[in-house]
Design an enzyme around this catalytic site. Sequence first.
Site, PDB file in Angstrom:
ATOM      1  CG  HIS A 121      -2.256  -0.436   1.102  1.00 51.38           C
ATOM      2  ND1 HIS A 121      -3.084  -0.092   0.532  1.00 51.38           N
ATOM      3  CD2 HIS A 121      -2.677  -1.656   1.465  1.00 51.38           C
ATOM      4  CE1 HIS A 121      -4.230  -0.699   0.442  1.00 51.38           C
ATOM      5  NE2 HIS A 121      -3.893  -2.059   1.024  1.00 51.38           N
TER       6      HIS A 121
ATOM      7  CB  ALA B  62       9.444 -21.386  12.145  1.00 54.53           C
TER       8      ALA B  62
ATOM      9  NE  ARG C  51      19.105  -6.026   4.575  1.00 51.54           N
ATOM     10  CZ  ARG C  51      19.048  -4.740   4.187  1.00 51.54           C
ATOM     11  NH1 ARG C  51      19.195  -4.397   2.899  1.00 51.54           N
ATOM     12  NH2 ARG C  51      18.941  -3.960   4.992  1.00 51.54           N
TER      13      ARG C  51
ATOM     14  CE  LYS D 132      20.702  -8.941  10.554  1.00 53.27           C
ATOM     15  NZ  LYS D 132      19.568  -8.100   9.946  1.00 53.27           N
TER      16      LYS D 132
HETATM   17  C1  COA Z   1      15.652 -22.859  10.288  1.00 52.00           C
HETATM   18  C2  COA Z   1      15.646 -24.158  10.909  1.00 52.00           C
HETATM   19  C3  COA Z   1      15.543 -25.227   9.737  1.00 52.00           C
HETATM   20  C4  COA Z   1      16.807 -24.336  11.535  1.00 52.00           C
HETATM   21  O1  COA Z   1      17.376 -25.397  12.022  1.00 52.00           O
HETATM   22  P1  COA Z   1      18.669 -26.073  12.250  1.00 52.00           P
HETATM   23  O2  COA Z   1      19.511 -26.031  11.146  1.00 52.00           O
HETATM   24  O3  COA Z   1      18.476 -27.239  13.117  1.00 52.00           O
HETATM   25  O4  COA Z   1      19.322 -24.638  13.346  1.00 52.00           O
HETATM   26  P2  COA Z   1      19.587 -24.703  14.979  1.00 52.00           P
HETATM   27  O5  COA Z   1      18.356 -25.170  15.663  1.00 52.00           O
HETATM   28  O6  COA Z   1      20.885 -25.352  15.013  1.00 52.00           O
HETATM   29  O7  COA Z   1      19.676 -23.111  14.889  1.00 52.00           O
HETATM   30  C5  COA Z   1      20.812 -22.249  14.400  1.00 52.00           C
HETATM   31  C6  COA Z   1      20.500 -20.887  15.074  1.00 52.00           C
HETATM   32  O8  COA Z   1      19.309 -20.273  14.472  1.00 52.00           O
HETATM   33  C7  COA Z   1      18.421 -20.157  15.477  1.00 52.00           C
HETATM   34  N1  COA Z   1      17.190 -20.104  14.860  1.00 52.00           N
HETATM   35  C8  COA Z   1      16.791 -21.367  14.134  1.00 52.00           C
HETATM   36  N2  COA Z   1      15.648 -21.494  13.868  1.00 52.00           N
HETATM   37  C9  COA Z   1      15.115 -19.991  14.121  1.00 52.00           C
HETATM   38  C10 COA Z   1      13.861 -19.341  13.633  1.00 52.00           C
HETATM   39  N3  COA Z   1      12.878 -19.796  13.082  1.00 52.00           N
HETATM   40  N4  COA Z   1      13.895 -18.194  13.831  1.00 52.00           N
HETATM   41  C11 COA Z   1      14.884 -17.320  14.681  1.00 52.00           C
HETATM   42  N5  COA Z   1      15.943 -17.936  14.881  1.00 52.00           N
HETATM   43  C12 COA Z   1      16.184 -19.422  14.675  1.00 52.00           C
HETATM   44  C13 COA Z   1      18.585 -20.879  16.660  1.00 52.00           C
HETATM   45  O9  COA Z   1      18.242 -20.321  17.900  1.00 52.00           O
HETATM   46  C14 COA Z   1      20.050 -20.886  16.833  1.00 52.00           C
HETATM   47  O10 COA Z   1      20.602 -19.635  17.163  1.00 52.00           O
HETATM   48  P3  COA Z   1      22.023 -19.958  18.292  1.00 52.00           P
HETATM   49  O11 COA Z   1      22.877 -20.321  17.548  1.00 52.00           O
HETATM   50  O12 COA Z   1      22.147 -18.333  18.614  1.00 52.00           O
HETATM   51  O13 COA Z   1      21.546 -20.562  19.438  1.00 52.00           O
HETATM   52  C15 COA Z   1      14.652 -24.488  11.980  1.00 52.00           C
HETATM   53  O14 COA Z   1      15.003 -23.785  13.242  1.00 52.00           O
HETATM   54  C16 COA Z   1      13.337 -24.107  11.424  1.00 52.00           C
HETATM   55  O15 COA Z   1      12.846 -23.018  11.616  1.00 52.00           O
HETATM   56  N6  COA Z   1      12.418 -24.848  10.748  1.00 52.00           N
HETATM   57  C17 COA Z   1      11.171 -24.639  10.276  1.00 52.00           C
HETATM   58  C18 COA Z   1      10.076 -25.476  10.932  1.00 52.00           C
HETATM   59  C19 COA Z   1       8.807 -25.365  10.109  1.00 52.00           C
HETATM   60  O16 COA Z   1       8.494 -24.305   9.578  1.00 52.00           O
HETATM   61  N7  COA Z   1       8.107 -26.355  10.067  1.00 52.00           N
HETATM   62  C20 COA Z   1       6.756 -26.421   9.256  1.00 52.00           C
HETATM   63  C21 COA Z   1       6.576 -27.687   8.653  1.00 52.00           C
HETATM   64  S1  COA Z   1       6.801 -27.936   7.021  1.00 52.00           S
END
Ligand code: COA
Length: 194
Positions: free
Chosen positions: A118, A166, A172, A186
């Site tokens: 918007h 999630a 960006r 990020k």
């Molecule tokens: C992004 C994702 C895949 C990363 O998983 P991972 O590779 O196991 O990463 P980690 O859990 O080791 O996290 C790494 C860092 O990122 C941070 N982080 C992970 N997911 C995050 C999120 N969604 N938002 C913010 N920070 C996140 C963690 O806190 C961690 O930070 P730290 O190093 O300061 O402790 C997972 O956290 C995620 O968000 N999965 C999506 C789940 C979803 O949407 N499911 C729907 C069903 S299809």
Amino acid sequence: LIEYFPRFYRKIKSTLQRIYYSNLQGVGSNVFFGRDIRIEHPEYVSLGDNVYLNDFCWISIVKHKSENNTPKILKNPSLIIGDRTYIGRFATIACVNKIKIGEDVLISDRVFIGDVSHGYERNDLPIKDQDLMDSGPVEIGSGSWIGIGVSILPNIKIGKNCVIGAGAVVTRDIPDYSTAAGVPAKIIKINRKI
Ligand SMILES: CC(C)(COP(=O)(O)OP(=O)(O)OC[C@H]1O[C@@H](n2cnc3c(N)ncnc32)[C@H](O)[C@@H]1OP(=O)(O)O)[C@@H](O)C(=O)NCCC(=O)NCCS
């Protein structure tokens, strides 16, 4: 027979939906249409083979307001969803001009993707009455996974095989093979390459 009935019912339903959406710009084979999905202006929407649109997802080509305040569709908008891409429940895609989602993309539930915003620079009008704008195309690379509740804002390119964590708000571009998370999103890691 009872065991097969739900499958039969779903088949009939999806066939009826296919007929309903037969004015899509393009539709591949074996597209699954979930319950209560909505596609506005399907004539500008192309779905590849084996696309899966889960329940309540809402795909719209949005009208923007022209000079004389009459909402209208831009000249040639295009919303393309590639082969085998999955769109989760309650996902919302708002396209005023160009959105391209690649192949084998996994879009989780409640994701928002839009190339539109918007106008808000006028102080004499409520924002809801200000023009909608084409704010730049959105592209999501093949093989990517967009986590639950993510928002992807206009003028963004997400590369191939990216993970968007999630709840992220993507403001960006995200390069190929990266994992990004947070608000604003990020890069938290580069995914291991084979
Ligand atoms: C992004 C994702 C895949 C990363 O998983 P991972 O590779 O196991 O990463 P980690 O859990 O080791 O996290 C790494 C860092 O990122 C941070 N982080 C992970 N997911 C995050 C999120 N969604 N938002 C913010 N920070 C996140 C963690 O806190 C961690 O930070 P730290 O190093 O300061 O402790 C997972 O956290 C995620 O968000 N999965 C999506 C789940 C979803 O949407 N499911 C729907 C069903 S299809």
